[in-house]
Write a protein that holds these residues in place. Structure first.
Motif, PDB file in Angstrom:
ATOM      1  N   GLY A   1       7.378  -0.801  -3.640  1.00 41.09           N
ATOM      2  CA  GLY A   1       7.922  -2.270  -3.870  1.00 41.09           C
ATOM      3  C   GLY A   1       6.743  -3.059  -4.563  1.00 41.09           C
ATOM      4  O   GLY A   1       7.107  -4.181  -4.858  1.00 41.09           O
ATOM      5  N   THR A   2       5.744  -2.494  -4.785  1.00 43.97           N
ATOM      6  CA  THR A   2       4.499  -3.430  -5.232  1.00 43.97           C
ATOM      7  C   THR A   2       3.614  -2.511  -6.231  1.00 43.97           C
ATOM      8  O   THR A   2       4.102  -1.211  -6.429  1.00 43.97           O
ATOM      9  CB  THR A   2       3.461  -3.996  -3.965  1.00 43.97           C
ATOM     10  OG1 THR A   2       2.805  -2.675  -3.707  1.00 43.97           O
ATOM     11  CG2 THR A   2       4.062  -4.496  -3.097  1.00 43.97           C
ATOM     12  N   ARG A   3       2.496  -2.956  -7.003  1.00 49.73           N
ATOM     13  CA  ARG A   3       1.976  -2.377  -7.673  1.00 49.73           C
ATOM     14  C   ARG A   3       0.791  -1.749  -7.189  1.00 49.73           C
ATOM     15  O   ARG A   3      -0.156  -0.996  -7.934  1.00 49.73           O
ATOM     16  CB  ARG A   3       1.416  -3.210  -8.982  1.00 49.73           C
ATOM     17  CG  ARG A   3       2.909  -3.786  -9.737  1.00 49.73           C
ATOM     18  CD  ARG A   3       2.421  -5.216 -10.753  1.00 49.73           C
ATOM     19  NE  ARG A   3       1.153  -4.250 -11.735  1.00 49.73           N
ATOM     20  CZ  ARG A   3       1.628  -3.991 -12.887  1.00 49.73           C
ATOM     21  NH1 ARG A   3       2.701  -4.082 -13.494  1.00 49.73           N
ATOM     22  NH2 ARG A   3       0.357  -3.703 -13.694  1.00 49.73           N
ATOM     23  N   ARG A   4       0.561  -1.946  -5.946  1.00 52.47           N
ATOM     24  CA  ARG A   4      -0.735  -1.539  -5.036  1.00 52.47           C
ATOM     25  C   ARG A   4      -0.497  -0.116  -5.158  1.00 52.47           C
ATOM     26  O   ARG A   4       0.255   0.436  -4.211  1.00 52.47           O
ATOM     27  CB  ARG A   4      -0.984  -2.258  -3.836  1.00 52.47           C
ATOM     28  CG  ARG A   4      -1.219  -3.729  -4.252  1.00 52.47           C
ATOM     29  CD  ARG A   4      -1.090  -4.430  -2.859  1.00 52.47           C
ATOM     30  NE  ARG A   4      -2.707  -4.277  -2.457  1.00 52.47           N
ATOM     31  CZ  ARG A   4      -3.047  -4.974  -1.336  1.00 52.47           C
ATOM     32  NH1 ARG A   4      -2.397  -5.749  -0.558  1.00 52.47           N
ATOM     33  NH2 ARG A   4      -4.459  -4.766  -0.910  1.00 52.47           N
ATOM     34  N   ILE A   5      -1.548   0.702  -5.464  1.00 52.45           N
ATOM     35  CA  ILE A   5      -1.698   2.225  -5.319  1.00 52.45           C
ATOM     36  C   ILE A   5      -2.070   2.722  -3.923  1.00 52.45           C
ATOM     37  O   ILE A   5      -2.934   2.215  -3.466  1.00 52.45           O
ATOM     38  CB  ILE A   5      -2.228   2.834  -6.344  1.00 52.45           C
ATOM     39  CG1 ILE A   5      -1.817   2.760  -7.742  1.00 52.45           C
ATOM     40  CG2 ILE A   5      -2.495   4.528  -6.273  1.00 52.45           C
ATOM     41  CD1 ILE A   5      -2.709   2.922  -8.897  1.00 52.45           C
TER      42      ILE A   5
ATOM     43  N   GLU B   1      -4.877  10.747   1.312  1.00 55.28           N
ATOM     44  CA  GLU B   1      -5.613  10.866   2.576  1.00 55.28           C
ATOM     45  C   GLU B   1      -5.371   9.522   3.665  1.00 55.28           C
ATOM     46  O   GLU B   1      -6.124   9.568   4.551  1.00 55.28           O
ATOM     47  CB  GLU B   1      -6.859  11.462   2.395  1.00 55.28           C
ATOM     48  CG  GLU B   1      -6.857  12.670   1.717  1.00 55.28           C
ATOM     49  CD  GLU B   1      -8.572  13.222   1.800  1.00 55.28           C
ATOM     50  OE1 GLU B   1      -9.312  12.667   2.489  1.00 55.28           O
ATOM     51  OE2 GLU B   1      -8.670  14.150   0.902  1.00 55.28           O
ATOM     52  N   THR B   2      -4.528   8.482   3.164  1.00 53.64           N
ATOM     53  CA  THR B   2      -4.386   7.453   3.778  1.00 53.64           C
ATOM     54  C   THR B   2      -3.521   7.713   4.945  1.00 53.64           C
ATOM     55  O   THR B   2      -2.519   8.545   4.734  1.00 53.64           O
ATOM     56  CB  THR B   2      -3.731   6.142   2.926  1.00 53.64           C
ATOM     57  OG1 THR B   2      -4.613   6.105   2.005  1.00 53.64           O
ATOM     58  CG2 THR B   2      -3.499   4.990   3.721  1.00 53.64           C
ATOM     59  N   ALA B   3      -3.755   7.318   6.332  1.00 53.35           N
ATOM     60  CA  ALA B   3      -2.830   7.594   7.235  1.00 53.35           C
ATOM     61  C   ALA B   3      -1.605   7.044   7.083  1.00 53.35           C
ATOM     62  O   ALA B   3      -1.454   5.874   6.889  1.00 53.35           O
ATOM     63  CB  ALA B   3      -3.581   7.078   8.549  1.00 53.35           C
ATOM     64  N   VAL B   4      -0.409   7.692   7.477  1.00 46.39           N
ATOM     65  CA  VAL B   4       0.864   6.911   7.616  1.00 46.39           C
ATOM     66  C   VAL B   4       1.328   6.589   9.023  1.00 46.39           C
ATOM     67  O   VAL B   4       0.943   7.485   9.926  1.00 46.39           O
ATOM     68  CB  VAL B   4       1.960   8.113   7.125  1.00 46.39           C
ATOM     69  CG1 VAL B   4       3.414   7.411   7.058  1.00 46.39           C
ATOM     70  CG2 VAL B   4       1.529   8.517   5.579  1.00 46.39           C
TER      71      VAL B   4
ATOM     72  N   GLU C   1      10.635   3.911  10.197  1.00 45.19           N
ATOM     73  CA  GLU C   1      10.447   3.054   9.294  1.00 45.19           C
ATOM     74  C   GLU C   1       8.448   3.478   9.153  1.00 45.19           C
ATOM     75  O   GLU C   1       7.806   3.512  10.040  1.00 45.19           O
ATOM     76  CB  GLU C   1      10.325   1.625   9.704  1.00 45.19           C
ATOM     77  CG  GLU C   1       9.985   0.775   8.521  1.00 45.19           C
ATOM     78  CD  GLU C   1      10.204  -0.699   8.798  1.00 45.19           C
ATOM     79  OE1 GLU C   1       9.437  -1.365   8.960  1.00 45.19           O
ATOM     80  OE2 GLU C   1      11.336  -0.957   8.887  1.00 45.19           O
ATOM     81  N   LEU C   2       8.211   3.751   7.946  1.00 41.41           N
ATOM     82  CA  LEU C   2       6.885   4.150   7.533  1.00 41.41           C
ATOM     83  C   LEU C   2       6.104   3.087   7.023  1.00 41.41           C
ATOM     84  O   LEU C   2       6.674   2.233   6.133  1.00 41.41           O
ATOM     85  CB  LEU C   2       6.937   5.425   6.961  1.00 41.41           C
ATOM     86  CG  LEU C   2       7.619   6.773   7.456  1.00 41.41           C
ATOM     87  CD1 LEU C   2       7.493   7.724   6.387  1.00 41.41           C
ATOM     88  CD2 LEU C   2       7.047   7.036   8.729  1.00 41.41           C
ATOM     89  N   SER C   3       4.858   3.106   7.298  1.00 44.64           N
ATOM     90  CA  SER C   3       3.884   2.013   6.446  1.00 44.64           C
ATOM     91  C   SER C   3       2.583   2.549   6.569  1.00 44.64           C
ATOM     92  O   SER C   3       2.327   3.641   7.130  1.00 44.64           O
ATOM     93  CB  SER C   3       3.872   0.570   7.090  1.00 44.64           C
ATOM     94  OG  SER C   3       3.491   0.950   8.606  1.00 44.64           O
ATOM     95  N   ILE C   4       1.504   2.024   5.661  1.00 48.25           N
ATOM     96  CA  ILE C   4       0.193   2.324   5.821  1.00 48.25           C
ATOM     97  C   ILE C   4      -0.669   0.832   6.193  1.00 48.25           C
ATOM     98  O   ILE C   4      -0.086   0.014   6.178  1.00 48.25           O
ATOM     99  CB  ILE C   4      -0.095   2.940   4.451  1.00 48.25           C
ATOM    100  CG1 ILE C   4      -0.061   1.832   3.191  1.00 48.25           C
ATOM    101  CG2 ILE C   4       0.555   4.252   4.161  1.00 48.25           C
ATOM    102  CD1 ILE C   4      -0.881   2.027   2.292  1.00 48.25           C
ATOM    103  N   ASP C   5      -1.684   1.093   6.520  1.00 47.11           N
ATOM    104  CA  ASP C   5      -2.668  -0.100   6.535  1.00 47.11           C
ATOM    105  C   ASP C   5      -3.502  -0.134   5.121  1.00 47.11           C
ATOM    106  O   ASP C   5      -4.039   0.723   4.780  1.00 47.11           O
ATOM    107  CB  ASP C   5      -3.690   0.355   7.607  1.00 47.11           C
ATOM    108  CG  ASP C   5      -4.683  -0.872   7.644  1.00 47.11           C
ATOM    109  OD1 ASP C   5      -5.216  -1.434   6.848  1.00 47.11           O
ATOM    110  OD2 ASP C   5      -4.831  -1.299   9.101  1.00 47.11           O
ATOM    111  N   MET C   6      -3.088  -1.264   4.191  1.00 43.52           N
ATOM    112  CA  MET C   6      -3.630  -1.532   3.186  1.00 43.52           C
ATOM    113  C   MET C   6      -4.607  -2.649   3.435  1.00 43.52           C
ATOM    114  O   MET C   6      -4.217  -3.797   3.599  1.00 43.52           O
ATOM    115  CB  MET C   6      -2.443  -1.967   2.110  1.00 43.52           C
ATOM    116  CG  MET C   6      -3.235  -2.253   0.793  1.00 43.52           C
ATOM    117  SD  MET C   6      -4.010  -0.987  -0.202  1.00 43.52           S
ATOM    118  CE  MET C   6      -2.345  -0.244  -0.819  1.00 43.52           C
ATOM    119  N   ARG C   7      -5.740  -2.341   3.635  1.00 46.58           N
ATOM    120  CA  ARG C   7      -6.960  -3.229   3.752  1.00 46.58           C
ATOM    121  C   ARG C   7      -6.587  -4.212   4.850  1.00 46.58           C
ATOM    122  O   ARG C   7      -6.935  -5.583   4.730  1.00 46.58           O
ATOM    123  CB  ARG C   7      -7.340  -4.050   2.597  1.00 46.58           C
ATOM    124  CG  ARG C   7      -7.793  -2.960   1.420  1.00 46.58           C
ATOM    125  CD  ARG C   7      -8.433  -3.980   0.122  1.00 46.58           C
ATOM    126  NE  ARG C   7      -8.517  -3.127  -0.924  1.00 46.58           N
ATOM    127  CZ  ARG C   7      -7.954  -2.644  -1.898  1.00 46.58           C
ATOM    128  NH1 ARG C   7      -6.835  -3.186  -2.259  1.00 46.58           N
ATOM    129  NH2 ARG C   7      -8.430  -1.818  -2.880  1.00 46.58           N
TER     130      ARG C   7
END
Length: 86
Positions: A13-17, A21-24, A60-66
């Motif tokens: 839903g955003t342009r942020r790639i 290997e990012t934790a889900v 519901e899945l997410s990641i930690d973006m900075r």
């Protein structure tokens, strides 16, 4: 663990790639990892795939973006629907 893992595709839903290997996360717990992520010019948003524990596949899945949570929106490939009449 020995739980079966599920591969799933997502949009952000955003342009942020989202980087590989990012934790889900699901409910604040690590349940998997990003396998791949890229930007889709046709969709104008980031897309990718994850590998998550089977038990978390419906969460519901997410990641930690900075330092900020970013939701992942599960989607079934293909990401772009084609018109069979075109």
């Amino acid at each position: 663990g020995s739980e079966m893992c599920i591969r799933d595709s997502f949009k952000t839903g955003t342009r942020r790639i989202v980087r590989a290997e990012t934790a889900v996360l699901a409910n604040g717990e690590v349940v998997g990892t990003v396998v791949s992520g890229t930007f889709s010019p046709a969709l104008n948003e980031a897309i990718g795939s994850v590998l998550v524990d089977a038990a978390a596949a419906t969460e519901e899945l997410s990641i930690d973006m900075r330092g900020k949570p970013m939701k992942l929106y599960p989607t079934k490939p293909p990401f772009i629907k084609t018109n069979p009449q075109s």
